[in-house]
Design a protein around this motif. Structure first.
Motif, PDB file in Angstrom:
ATOM      1  N   ARG A 108       1.018  -1.249   0.049  1.00 35.53           N
ATOM      2  CA  ARG A 108      -0.092   0.061   0.010  1.00 35.53           C
ATOM      3  C   ARG A 108       0.966   1.247   0.052  1.00 35.53           C
ATOM      4  O   ARG A 108       1.814   1.451   0.750  1.00 35.53           O
ATOM      5  N   PHE A 109       0.613   2.227  -0.931  1.00 30.90           N
ATOM      6  CA  PHE A 109       1.258   3.473  -1.130  1.00 30.90           C
ATOM      7  C   PHE A 109       0.259   4.655  -0.788  1.00 30.90           C
ATOM      8  O   PHE A 109      -0.781   4.523  -1.294  1.00 30.90           O
ATOM      9  N   ASP A 110       0.891   5.564   0.102  1.00 28.16           N
ATOM     10  CA  ASP A 110       0.081   6.597   0.607  1.00 28.16           C
ATOM     11  C   ASP A 110       0.604   7.813  -0.628  1.00 28.16           C
ATOM     12  O   ASP A 110       1.259   8.682  -0.245  1.00 28.16           O
ATOM     13  N   GLY A 111      -0.259   7.675  -1.703  1.00 32.68           N
ATOM     14  CA  GLY A 111      -0.165   8.743  -2.481  1.00 32.68           C
ATOM     15  C   GLY A 111      -0.817  10.070  -2.643  1.00 32.68           C
ATOM     16  O   GLY A 111      -0.783  11.045  -3.018  1.00 32.68           O
ATOM     17  N   ALA A 112      -1.746  10.014  -1.223  1.00 28.32           N
ATOM     18  CA  ALA A 112      -2.508  11.106  -0.903  1.00 28.32           C
ATOM     19  C   ALA A 112      -1.849  12.075  -0.120  1.00 28.32           C
ATOM     20  O   ALA A 112      -2.173  13.224  -0.108  1.00 28.32           O
ATOM     21  N   GLU A 113      -0.923  11.722   0.806  1.00 28.58           N
ATOM     22  CA  GLU A 113      -0.345  12.569   1.607  1.00 28.58           C
ATOM     23  C   GLU A 113       1.101  12.318   1.984  1.00 28.58           C
ATOM     24  O   GLU A 113       1.948  13.449   1.662  1.00 28.58           O
ATOM     25  N   THR A 114       1.510  11.059   2.463  1.00 35.44           N
ATOM     26  CA  THR A 114       2.936  11.139   2.646  1.00 35.44           C
ATOM     27  C   THR A 114       4.049  10.745   1.529  1.00 35.44           C
ATOM     28  O   THR A 114       5.113  10.772   1.282  1.00 35.44           O
ATOM     29  N   TRP A 115       3.493  10.195   0.239  1.00 33.39           N
ATOM     30  CA  TRP A 115       4.306   9.794  -0.634  1.00 33.39           C
ATOM     31  C   TRP A 115       5.105   8.890  -0.402  1.00 33.39           C
ATOM     32  O   TRP A 115       6.387   8.672  -0.727  1.00 33.39           O
ATOM     33  N   ALA A 116       4.760   7.715   0.358  1.00 35.48           N
ATOM     34  CA  ALA A 116       5.454   6.648   0.856  1.00 35.48           C
ATOM     35  C   ALA A 116       4.844   5.474   0.947  1.00 35.48           C
ATOM     36  O   ALA A 116       3.599   5.425   1.223  1.00 35.48           O
TER      37      ALA A 116
END
Length: 119
Positions: A108-116
């Motif tokens: 899972r990649f947090d492309g909404a906030e942390t970009w990590a």
């Protein structure tokens, strides 16, 4: 090899190498289309569709183009616009047979906030 196609079969792809993992991103576009991305070098991917067979969508920072089938609307892949020499793209493995990807890890990649990655 992982093969996939849109619902109507007009857009197809073949990924010649098995990715280390698939990526599920929560950015504004990926969460809406429900994509499960396999990132790869473009020389490892063959995408086929008729001329004018896809609809392009470019948003945000305009670094990639998301491609969807003009007939059935399924989002099949994205291509890099920022630097063509990058040679990187991704195919949507939701278009693949589930048994062909069942052994692959999903990150899972947090492309909404942390970009990590969050796992």
């Amino acid at each position: 090899m992982i093969r996939g196609s849109c619902h109507c079969g007009a857009v197809t792809f073949e990924l010649s190498e098995t990715p280390k993992w698939l990526t599920e991103c929560n950015c504004s576009i990926c969460r809406r289309i429900g994509a499960l991305w396999a990132h790869a070098s473009i020389d490892k991917v063959k995408v086929s569709y008729p001329e004018d067979g896809t609809v392009d969508y470019i948003c945000g920072d305009r670094t990639l183009v998301t491609k969807s089938c003009r007939t059935c609307g399924c989002t099949t892949h994205w291509e890099n616009l920022k630097d063509p020499r990058d040679g990187h793209m991704a195919v949507n493995c939701r278009m693949a047979d589930p048994k062909d990807i069942s052994d692959l890890r999903i990150r899972r990649f947090d492309g909404a906030e942390t970009w990590a990655f969050v796992d």
